[in-house]
Design an enzyme around this catalytic site. Structure first.
Site, mmCIF file in Angstrom:
data_model
loop_
_atom_site.group_PDB
_atom_site.id
_atom_site.type_symbol
_atom_site.label_atom_id
_atom_site.label_comp_id
_atom_site.label_asym_id
_atom_site.label_seq_id
_atom_site.Cartn_x
_atom_site.Cartn_y
_atom_site.Cartn_z
ATOM 1 N N ASP A 23 0.981 -1.154 0.187
ATOM 2 C CA ASP A 23 0.177 0.099 -0.011
ATOM 3 C C ASP A 23 0.964 1.282 0.103
ATOM 4 O OD1 ASP A 23 -2.680 -1.525 0.400
ATOM 5 O OD2 ASP A 23 -1.186 -2.104 2.352
ATOM 6 N N GLY A 59 3.304 -9.884 -4.289
ATOM 7 C CA GLY A 59 2.289 -8.624 -4.075
ATOM 8 C C GLY A 59 2.123 -7.834 -5.505
ATOM 9 N N GLU A 60 2.405 -6.623 -5.533
ATOM 10 C CA GLU A 60 2.088 -5.933 -6.530
ATOM 11 C C GLU A 60 3.512 -4.803 -6.927
ATOM 12 O OE1 GLU A 60 -2.090 -4.815 -6.373
ATOM 13 O OE2 GLU A 60 -1.557 -2.800 -7.201
HETATM 14 O O1 TRH Z 1 4.543 -6.023 0.581
HETATM 15 P P1 TRH Z 1 3.421 -6.497 -0.374
HETATM 16 O O2 TRH Z 1 3.252 -7.952 -0.232
HETATM 17 O O3 TRH Z 1 2.670 -5.726 -0.503
HETATM 18 C C1 TRH Z 1 1.167 -5.735 -0.782
HETATM 19 C C2 TRH Z 1 0.130 -5.748 0.370
HETATM 20 O O4 TRH Z 1 -0.020 -6.985 0.913
HETATM 21 C C3 TRH Z 1 -1.231 -5.355 -0.073
HETATM 22 O O5 TRH Z 1 -2.236 -5.107 0.873
HETATM 23 C C4 TRH Z 1 -1.673 -6.201 -1.290
HETATM 24 O O6 TRH Z 1 -2.832 -5.325 -1.522
HETATM 25 C C5 TRH Z 1 -0.650 -6.121 -2.242
HETATM 26 O O7 TRH Z 1 0.459 -6.547 -1.669
HETATM 27 C C6 TRH Z 1 -1.081 -6.961 -3.248
HETATM 28 O O8 TRH Z 1 4.084 -6.392 -1.815
HETATM 29 P P2 TRH Z 1 4.633 -5.336 -2.855
HETATM 30 O O9 TRH Z 1 3.298 -4.681 -3.592
HETATM 31 O O10 TRH Z 1 5.737 -5.975 -3.744
HETATM 32 O O11 TRH Z 1 5.195 -4.215 -2.008
HETATM 33 C C7 TRH Z 1 6.526 -4.225 -1.496
HETATM 34 C C8 TRH Z 1 7.267 -2.904 -1.377
HETATM 35 O O12 TRH Z 1 8.082 -2.850 -0.584
HETATM 36 C C9 TRH Z 1 7.585 -2.267 -2.750
HETATM 37 O O13 TRH Z 1 7.332 -1.027 -3.068
HETATM 38 C C10 TRH Z 1 9.042 -2.616 -2.734
HETATM 39 C C11 TRH Z 1 9.250 -2.468 -1.387
HETATM 40 N N1 TRH Z 1 10.775 -3.033 -0.933
HETATM 41 C C12 TRH Z 1 11.545 -2.199 -0.634
HETATM 42 O O14 TRH Z 1 11.483 -1.019 -0.703
HETATM 43 N N2 TRH Z 1 12.677 -2.782 -0.284
HETATM 44 C C13 TRH Z 1 13.032 -3.899 -0.012
HETATM 45 O O15 TRH Z 1 13.864 -4.449 0.482
HETATM 46 C C14 TRH Z 1 11.831 -4.906 -0.331
HETATM 47 C C15 TRH Z 1 12.198 -6.518 -0.380
HETATM 48 C C16 TRH Z 1 10.846 -4.303 -0.918
#
Ligand code: TRH
Length: 383
Positions: A15, A277-278
């Protein structure tokens, strides 16, 4: 234009990951005044260490960041209000929007999907049940008929220059050294460098087992995530950031959770990326490397159709054998069937084809307009 973006951190980092990326791009690339309301600054701080979790107001990278308190203080709405993932705006703010002249353009930025229905629902209006306001549903997607994908306009240039050389002193080498990954050097070995970001995953043990027994060494870099107990069970020891465990041909290294721009660099550096996730899933596609997606699980396995739709889109143009291997490993990684050594080796056998295809896919998506520009265009047309 002044923009208000509202972010409720439901779970994990997606999010705030999406909201922060959008806010930064609107402010940095388009020079807009952006106010980002976030209910969980501690989660935000993980992606952007300059955020102070104890401040109710602060500026970060040109964005006015506000803590979204339960008792929402009165605030005058901007020209555009973006509600993300149906997070539901404060009642008082909605009333203030209805009283504003002219009324703000009201957007709900929804979840990403490659499913066909997205094109039909994208940009549809939804009138407020009581107030003279209309909310528009903005759906990200992979086609011109959707809201597109978030992509900064310097992203590809930065990636190219990061990868410009493969020498020890390259930006990639410096980056991995800074991460404390000494075993990533030198780069001329046949070690497969893998980044692993996933939820808890019953298939992980099988995958790690296949890597440990494979004929090619694997160096797996894992930022802290919900899969850590799975990793520790496999390594049979506790793992802290900086620790490395060697099991057969596999080296498993726990790296720090990185600021968002560094996470891109990690994806650019690796041969294969496991994203989830996304937002990380999209960033892995911009990295133009073979990728496996751990999709966010939904009730009644609704995510299987979503995974299938993405694989249909991604595999288009790939010959049948690699496409079948991609589908089989992706579904096994998402709990449909076990990951066997044979399944992994079959997938890896197509690695050069996947690499070439990931580059083509990235180039194809790059030709489309990015989400931020489409959103701005949409809002301008409504003002
Ligand atoms: O963390 P996620 O699983 O997030 C989401 C939420 O669960 C949400 O509620 C749901 O609707 C969605 O998934 C589908 O996965 P996501 O979307 O990949 O987000 C992770 C974020 O973290 C992304 O912006 C990248 C960031 N990130 C970093 O900045 N540094 C890191 O070391 C890592 C591993 C990720």
């Amino acid at each position: 234009m002044r923009w208000d973006i509202f972010c409720k951190v439901v779970d994990n980092f997606g999010d705030i990951g999406v909201c922060w990326r959008l806010a930064r791009q609107l402010a940095g690339e388009h020079g807009l005044a952006v106010r980002l309301w976030v209910d969980d600054l501690a989660a935000f701080r993980q992606l952007c260490p300059e955020i102070r979790a104890d401040r109710s107001e602060q500026t970060a990278m040109g964005v006015d960041v506000r803590r979204w308190e339960q008792n929402f203080a009165d605030a005058a709405p901007g020209d555009v209000v973006v509600e993300t993932f149906a997070c539901r705006l404060p009642d008082t703010f909605e009333s203030a929007m209805a009283q504003r002249d002219p009324r703000p353009v009201w957007i709900n930025l929804d979840h990403l999907s490659a499913e066909a229905w997205v094109a039909d629902y994208h940009a549809r209006p939804s009138p407020h049940p009581r107030l003279p306001l209309t909310k528009y549903f903005f759906f990200p997607g992979f086609t011109e008929q959707t809201g597109g994908l978030l992509r900064e306009n310097t992203l590809e240039r930065e990636r190219q220059s990061f990868l410009a050389t493969t020498a020890r002193e390259s930006a990639r080498a410096r980056f991995l050294t800074r991460l404390g990954v000494p075993d990533a050097m030198p780069f001329d070995t046949d070690t497969l460098l893998v980044s692993l970001f996933s939820y808890e995953n019953a298939a992980l043990a099988d995958l790690l087992d296949a890597w440990s027994r494979g004929d090619r060494p694997v160096l797996c870099l894992a930022p802290p995530a919900r899969n850590q107990p799975d990793l520790e069970r496999f390594a049979q020891r506790r793992l802290r950031v900086g620790d490395a465990a060697r099991i057969g041909r596999l080296t498993l290294r726990l790296i720090p959770f990185l600021p968002q721009p560094d996470y891109d660099r990690l994806l650019w550096s690796c041969d294969i990326n496991f994203a989830r996730g996304e937002d990380s899933f999209v960033r892995a596609q911009w990295a133009a490397r073979p990728m496996l997606w751990h999709i966010y699980a939904q009730k009644e396995n609704a995510h299987h159709a979503k995974l299938s739709a993405f694989l249909d889109a991604w595999c288009a143009g790939l010959p049948d054998p690699p496409a079948a291997a991609m589908r089989a490993l992706s579904f096994a990684w998402n709990g449909v069937g076990p990951i066997t050594g044979e399944l992994w080796e079959r997938w890896r056998g197509f690695f050069p084809a996947f690499h070439e295809h990931a580059e083509k896919w990235q180039k194809k998506l790059m030709k489309q307009q990015d989400l931020c520009s489409r959103l701005m265009q949409f809002c301008r047309s409504g003002l």
